[in-house]
Design a protein around this motif. Structure first.
Motif, PDB file in Angstrom:
ATOM      1  N   PRO A 164     -23.839   7.994  16.364  1.00 14.36           N
ATOM      2  CA  PRO A 164     -22.998   9.111  16.818  1.00 14.36           C
ATOM      3  C   PRO A 164     -21.788   9.335  15.917  1.00 14.36           C
ATOM      4  O   PRO A 164     -21.385  10.468  15.670  1.00 14.36           O
ATOM      5  N   LYS A 165     -21.210   8.262  15.400  1.00 13.30           N
ATOM      6  CA  LYS A 165     -20.054   8.411  14.516  1.00 13.30           C
ATOM      7  C   LYS A 165     -20.504   8.774  13.095  1.00 13.30           C
ATOM      8  O   LYS A 165     -19.897   9.629  12.450  1.00 13.30           O
ATOM      9  N   LEU A 191     -22.974  10.449  12.118  1.00 14.51           N
ATOM     10  CA  LEU A 191     -23.402  11.841  11.995  1.00 14.51           C
ATOM     11  C   LEU A 191     -22.288  12.823  12.349  1.00 14.51           C
ATOM     12  O   LEU A 191     -22.453  14.031  12.200  1.00 14.51           O
ATOM     13  N   ALA A 192     -21.150  12.288  12.860  1.00 16.65           N
ATOM     14  CA  ALA A 192     -19.974  13.136  13.119  1.00 16.65           C
ATOM     15  C   ALA A 192     -18.985  13.041  11.961  1.00 16.65           C
ATOM     16  O   ALA A 192     -17.846  13.487  12.083  1.00 16.65           O
ATOM     17  N   ASP A 193     -19.413  12.458  10.869  1.00 18.79           N
ATOM     18  CA  ASP A 193     -18.506  12.237   9.744  1.00 18.79           C
ATOM     19  C   ASP A 193     -17.924  13.563   9.228  1.00 18.79           C
ATOM     20  O   ASP A 193     -18.653  14.562   9.110  1.00 18.79           O
ATOM     21  N   PRO A 194     -16.626  13.579   8.938  1.00 23.84           N
ATOM     22  CA  PRO A 194     -16.012  14.842   8.488  1.00 23.84           C
ATOM     23  C   PRO A 194     -16.556  15.359   7.163  1.00 23.84           C
ATOM     24  O   PRO A 194     -16.371  16.539   6.843  1.00 23.84           O
ATOM     25  N   LEU A 250     -22.118  21.095   6.553  1.00 27.90           N
ATOM     26  CA  LEU A 250     -22.437  21.879   7.753  1.00 27.90           C
ATOM     27  C   LEU A 250     -22.828  23.317   7.439  1.00 27.90           C
ATOM     28  O   LEU A 250     -23.217  24.058   8.321  1.00 27.90           O
ATOM     29  N   PRO A 284     -24.545  20.479  14.570  1.00 28.04           N
ATOM     30  CA  PRO A 284     -23.248  21.060  14.225  1.00 28.04           C
ATOM     31  C   PRO A 284     -23.389  22.133  13.150  1.00 28.04           C
ATOM     32  O   PRO A 284     -24.362  22.131  12.382  1.00 28.04           O
TER      33      PRO A 284
END
Lengths: 760, 78
Positions: free
Chosen positions: A74-75, A77-80, A84, A510
């Motif tokens: 979860p983290k 793939l949420a990397d800034p 996107l 995202p």
């Protein structure tokens, strides 16, 4: 059935098989982790539209199959820094200058440019490289489009990792078997070392089998954690696996420990095999492998008499100059000992008749023979190319009901090195368009300098990716890929097994991230072939594939975690084996027809070059990483901040190396920087280089590539004739000559301070 | 060594039974399914002190806060 453990009410009460209570506001989805390639069934907990936790499945057959990489997804793939939006290169290739564009703009331009390249150079000028694990909603659609367009030049990391094993196993008995861990009595691990946080289900299977009383034999130069648990550990010389197995066969045949009935009824070439094996008396094998002959004999007897035994797939024999012989010898050992398609042995599962398989979706029959003949590398190294697998069409149809069985996607590939040579302008024809999906090709194959030249010589490069990898930095377009949390999936075991498993979509992707299904659908449209991907949504495609089950994808999800037909054993008694002879081919008729030695053999190392007195092996990753991925995750980098060179205390003393010292490892190919870690589990004169190192925080673009030019093991991996397997053309990564260079103290700061520390 | 046909058939029946139980266990709907799940669980569960899959990193994982993940994705936190 495994023996029941002693009844302990508390242990039963503690068991996690019951569906757990869910916190208010949290929903769960049953998913399949695709952080690595092993596909663990897990549960995703979702809160406020985000996956906030990955935990073990509630189903006891998948329980605890989860590792540190999975829980960090979860983290990760949420990397800034995740990409996107589609990016288009605006400066020179590798300049790092990009502009954001829409998918429509990107796909339209890509389609026009690809059509122009095909018109000018022919369809074979388009090559694709994938690694399905990250973007595994392709399901053969890429091959389907390539086959209709006319390009045979598809490559993948499976060329040196499981796909080639599948292709070579077919030479012996027509399919790639899966070990029956639940019923086996003896397991042989050839250099592979599944552990708690790497290949977790295999580790689970092996430990469960050992708890049940199964024997474990490990052949590995290192004293790995598996070796420490083994009944017999053979610390062989790196790359001598084929010689070891010839020694085992010598013992098994001489002492008549083989299954005479099976050999007599179901094999051909036994007498020829025997003659070949006689060339390897134990004294010779002991010299080639560096192991005690008595221990070699003991292991061979254990394998043959404690059975049914299994030799699970291992990447080690996929990556050496004797790869084809090594893989063949595994299949021959299984066969002569009577372990093929029996409980506790190695099952030949075949396709699930209720599922439309990926080999069917790929439509290999539409690619003309003339285009198949152009497949790069098939002239010299045909084993896993169309040419090498052509003779299986009739037997596969006879036994498995269809002509093409692209097991592990590895049975109809171009040869990677030949493809990169053609891309670099050194091949029989030009390759000018290169697409890669979920794959970091610069660092995933041998001879990285060649691959850089190859990419710099392209007219069009398209990446479908999550992050700005070193390879993506050289692309014309980077299209943002979705992840396993953000889409459904139908896992069909890559054709290896007959089971399928559904994975639910847990959250929305995202930005503008899209699946490989959508990527190929859009590209098919841009190439004026929309009919090739007629399904509107991925779920519709899955409904089509599941039609014969009488269920839609949603219904399958509701019904079960896994769908499979009842197991059947000894199917060969009805239809024979899927080989030209219908029998197990100890002497391969296909290899003979292709002009190769039809019997397994052992090629010794070239003479030692005094300039490079040490040997290295690579291909191994740290537990926190899979392949070249995950270096961006702070928690993983904290565990593994720098690439570590494993050396024995003896080697460290000999070369005056100190713990944590930065050194260079160099050979004829190139050199890398790496930090020393002294390990008493390592043998003298053999060093370990970890696979896939780069640092996302370092400078991007050509000439830098985020540290890949400093750390990537692919710069040391040779692909010249002495270091390629003859039949497959895959590189030898298990025993490559090298040396260690001391680095002046002033040169030891090899990266900016921010790169030396975890980003946390 | 050749395997006795009778023994082989017995092993085949046993393996098929195990797969059938795994299948029903995965359905987990009817009473029979749930009984299979209980049996499979019991047969594969080790006492905690012998359970080689127990791991503090996994067992103590609390997951993430969704708002924190949002902030992380926007680059507002490390």
């Amino acid at each position: 059935m495994p023996a029941a453990p002693p009844f302990d009410p508390q242990a039963i009460a503690d068991a996690k098989f019951e569906e757990r209570e869910v916190r208010p506001g949290v929903t769960t989805k049953r998913t399949i982790c695709q952080t690595c390639d092993i596909a663990c069934s897990v549960v995703a907990e979702v809160e406020k539209g985000r996956v906030v936790k990955i935990r073990s499945s509630d189903n006891p057959i998948f329980r605890d199959n989860i590792c540190m990489k999975g829980i960090m997804a979860p983290k990760g793939l949420a990397d800034p820094t995740r990409i996107l939006q589609p990016l288009k290169r605006v400066g020179k290739r590798g300049s790092g200058e990009w502009e954001k564009v829409s998918w429509d703009e990107a796909i339209s331009d890509i389609g026009q440019r690809l059509k122009a390249i095909i018109a000018k150079h022919g369809p074979e000028a388009w090559a694709v490289s994938t690694s399905q694990w990250n973007t595994a909603t392709d399901h053969g659609l890429g091959r389907r489009i390539m086959n209709h367009v006319g390009s045979p030049n598809w490559i993948s990391g499976v060329a040196l990792c499981a796909g080639n094993t599948a292709a070579v196993n077919r030479f012996t008995y027509g399919w790639f078997p899966m070990g029956d861990f639940a019923n086996t009595k003896c397991i042989v691990l050839m250099g592979h070392n599944p552990r708690r946080h790497s290949w977790t289900p295999m580790y689970n299977f092996i430990r469960q089998a050992q708890a049940r009383g199964a024997k474990l034999i490990v052949t590995d130069p290192r004293r790995s954690s598996s070796a420490e648990r083994a009944d017999i550990w053979l610390p062989l010389k790196a790359g001598s696996d084929a010689a070891m197995m010839l020694g085992w066969l010598k013992v098994i045949l001489d002492e008549e420990l083989y299954d005479k009935k099976f050999v007599e009824n179901w094999t051909i070439g036994f007498d020829d095999l025997r003659k070949r094996v006689d060339e390897y008396p134990l004294e010779r094998v002991a010299k080639l492998t560096g192991c005690d002959p008595e221990m070699i004999a003991k292991a061979a007897r254990m394998y043959a008499t404690e059975g049914p035994s299994i030799i699970p797939w291992t990447p080690i024999t996929d990556m050496q100059r004797n790869s084809t012989s090594g893989i063949r010898l595994q299949s021959i050992l299984r066969s002569v000992c009577g372990y093929v398609d029996v409980p506790g042995g190695e099952r030949l599962e075949g396709f699930n008749p209720d599922i439309i398989n990926e080999s069917t979706i790929e439509m290999h029959h539409v690619l003309s023979d003339a285009q198949k003949a152009k497949q790069l590398g098939s002239d010299q190294h045909p084993a896993f190319t169309y040419r090498g697998q052509e003779a299986f069409r009739e037997p596969t149809k006879r036994v498995y009901g269809q002509e093409y069985a692209n097991l592990i996607m590895g049975c109809h590939m171009a040869t990677p090195s030949a493809t990169f040579r053609a891309m670099a302008g050194q091949g029989p024809y030009p390759v000018k368009a290169f697409f890669f999906l979920g794959n970091n090709p610069l660092m995933s194959y041998a001879n990285m300098p060649l691959i850089i030249d190859a990419m710099m010589n392209q007219d069009l490069i398209v990446a479908h990716e999550h992050f700005m990898t070193p390879s993506a930095q050289l692309a014309d377009y980077i299209l943002p890929g979705d992840s396993w949390l953000e889409r459904p999936w139908l896992m069909d075991s890559f054709g290896w097994m007959s089971s399928v498993r559904p994975s639910e979509k847990a959250m929305e992707p995202p930005g503008e991230c899209k699946s490989t299904f959508e990527f190929w659908k859009l590209l098919a449209g841009a190439l004026d072939k929309p009919e090739l991907v007629p399904w509107d949504r991925l779920e519709d495609f899955y409904d089509y594939r599941l039609e014969k089950t009488g269920m839609t994808f949603d219904q399958l999800v509701k019904k079960t975690d896994i769908y499979f037909a009842p197991p059947k054993f000894r199917q060969y008694e009805k239809k024979g084996f899927a080989t030209p002879s219908g029998k197990v081919e100890l002497k391969s008729s296909i290899l003979e027809e292709l002009g190769f030695d039809p019997l397994p053999y052992f090629r010794e190392d070239p003479p030692v070059d005094p300039e490079y007195p040490l040997k290295l092996f690579t291909g191994v990753r740290e537990d926190g990483f899979f392949q070249t991925g995950h270096r961006h995750i702070p928690e993983m980098r904290k565990r593994h901040p720098e690439p570590l060179l494993f050396v024995s205390p003896g080697t460290a003393t000999q070369y005056h190396l100190a713990e944590d010292e930065w050194v260079e490892v160099e050979n004829e190919m190139g050199k890398i920087s790496i930090k020393v870690a002294i390990k008493d589990a390592m043998p003298d004169d053999l060093i370990r280089i970890p696979h896939g190192w780069w640092k996302p925080e370092m400078k991007q673009g050509a000439g830098h590539l985020s540290g890949a030019l400093k750390y990537a093991d692919a710069q040391l991996c040779r692909d010249d004739a002495d270091y390629l397997d003859r039949e497959q053309g895959i590189p030898h990564l298990k025993g490559v000559p090298c040396r260690i260079n001391k680095v002046e103290q002033s040169e030891q700061s090899v990266a900016p301070a921010s790169a030396m520390e975890p980003a946390e | 060594m050749s395997i006795d046909e009778k023994l082989l058939r017995k092993r085949e029946r046993s393996a098929a039974l195990m797969m059938w139980m795994a299948k029903r266990s995965s359905y987990n709907k009817s009473l029979l399914d749930k009984a299979c799940r209980w049996a499979v669980n019991r047969a594969t569960t080790l006492p905690p002190e012998e359970d080689f899959l127990r791991d503090p990193l996994i067992d103590n994982d609390q997951g993430f806060d969704p708002d924190e993940l949002d902030r992380y994705q926007r680059g507002e936190t490390g």
